[in-house]
Enzyme design. Sequence first.
Site, PDB file in Angstrom:
ATOM      1  N   ARG A  29       8.701  -8.956  -1.338  1.00 54.10           N
ATOM      2  CA  ARG A  29       7.502  -9.806  -1.245  1.00 54.10           C
ATOM      3  C   ARG A  29       6.590  -9.254  -0.150  1.00 54.10           C
ATOM      4  NH1 ARG A  29       8.752 -13.850  -4.574  1.00 54.10           N
ATOM      5  NH2 ARG A  29      10.947 -14.417  -4.639  1.00 54.10           N
ATOM      6  N   ASP A  30       5.284  -9.210  -0.444  1.00 52.69           N
ATOM      7  CA  ASP A  30       4.322  -8.729   0.545  1.00 52.69           C
ATOM      8  C   ASP A  30       4.276  -9.692   1.735  1.00 52.69           C
ATOM      9  OD1 ASP A  30       1.720  -6.596   0.303  1.00 52.69           O
ATOM     10  OD2 ASP A  30       1.593  -8.166   1.832  1.00 52.69           O
ATOM     11  N   ILE A  31       4.243  -9.111   2.948  1.00 49.93           N
ATOM     12  CA  ILE A  31       4.267  -9.923   4.163  1.00 49.93           C
ATOM     13  C   ILE A  31       2.956 -10.711   4.348  1.00 49.93           C
ATOM     14  CG2 ILE A  31       3.301  -8.235   5.810  1.00 49.93           C
ATOM     15  CD1 ILE A  31       5.749  -8.893   7.611  1.00 49.93           C
ATOM     16  N   ASN A  87      -3.118   1.664  -4.765  1.00 51.69           N
ATOM     17  CA  ASN A  87      -4.200   2.208  -3.955  1.00 51.69           C
ATOM     18  C   ASN A  87      -3.816   3.612  -3.502  1.00 51.69           C
ATOM     19  OD1 ASN A  87      -5.656  -0.225  -4.050  1.00 51.69           O
ATOM     20  ND2 ASN A  87      -4.428  -1.074  -2.383  1.00 51.69           N
ATOM     21  N   VAL A  96      -0.473   1.709   3.862  1.00 54.66           N
ATOM     22  CA  VAL A  96       0.873   2.226   4.114  1.00 54.66           C
ATOM     23  C   VAL A  96       1.064   3.508   3.303  1.00 54.66           C
ATOM     24  CG1 VAL A  96       3.349   1.749   3.977  1.00 54.66           C
ATOM     25  CG2 VAL A  96       1.753  -0.113   4.506  1.00 54.66           C
ATOM     26  N   HIS A 100       3.611   2.705  -3.320  1.00 49.94           N
ATOM     27  CA  HIS A 100       3.966   1.346  -3.728  1.00 49.94           C
ATOM     28  C   HIS A 100       2.968   0.865  -4.766  1.00 49.94           C
ATOM     29  CE1 HIS A 100       1.309   1.156  -0.248  1.00 49.94           C
ATOM     30  NE2 HIS A 100       0.800   0.047  -0.766  1.00 49.94           N
ATOM     31  N   MET A 101       3.463   0.039  -5.664  1.00 51.49           N
ATOM     32  CA  MET A 101       2.621  -0.610  -6.671  1.00 51.49           C
ATOM     33  C   MET A 101       2.631  -2.107  -6.384  1.00 51.49           C
ATOM     34  SD  MET A 101       3.104  -0.668 -10.813  1.00 51.49           S
ATOM     35  CE  MET A 101       2.367   0.939 -11.158  1.00 51.49           C
ATOM     36  N   HIS A 102       1.436  -2.698  -6.274  1.00 49.89           N
ATOM     37  CA  HIS A 102       1.330  -4.138  -6.059  1.00 49.89           C
ATOM     38  C   HIS A 102       1.530  -4.862  -7.394  1.00 49.89           C
ATOM     39  CE1 HIS A 102      -0.730  -3.784  -2.040  1.00 49.89           C
ATOM     40  NE2 HIS A 102      -1.012  -2.598  -2.532  1.00 49.89           N
TER      41      HIS A 102
END
Length: 112
Positions: A29-31, A87, A96, A100-102
């Site tokens: 989970r994104d912080i 991104n 970062v 990573h893929m959101h």
Amino acid sequence: MNDCIFCKIIKGDIPSDKVYEDGNFIVIRDISPAYKKHLLIITKKHIASVNDVTENDGELFSSIFSVAKTVAENENFAGTGYRLTVNCGKDAGQLVPHFHMHILAGEPLRNL
Ligand code: 5GP
Ligand code: ZN
């Protein structure tokens, strides 16, 4: 990479809320969520960005959409829908430098 925040999360040196793991990826989970549901699919291999993906990484990435689908099902938003965002670099707002893929679902809370 020693000073990479996502490498530290993968090693367990920094805590995270991990919802999925396999040989190639973790999903956390994104912080600081930008959507009501905001998760990150992170490669276990340190790849700085899409610019650093090579042909040899094809097998690694072949399952990334099924990982997204599995997490969407487990989190109960596969049916209502979700966005997948990657991104790459400064102008895209990549903060970062580890691939990573959101996974984004529900209402937006802030700009991504
Ligand atoms: P980017 O802008 O690089 O595409 O996205 C990086 C994302 O990582 C951001 O949404 C940010 O909130 C998230 N993030 C940064 N540091 C951490 C952390 O230590 N733990 C977690 N879970 N997410 C983080
Ligand atoms: Zn890393």
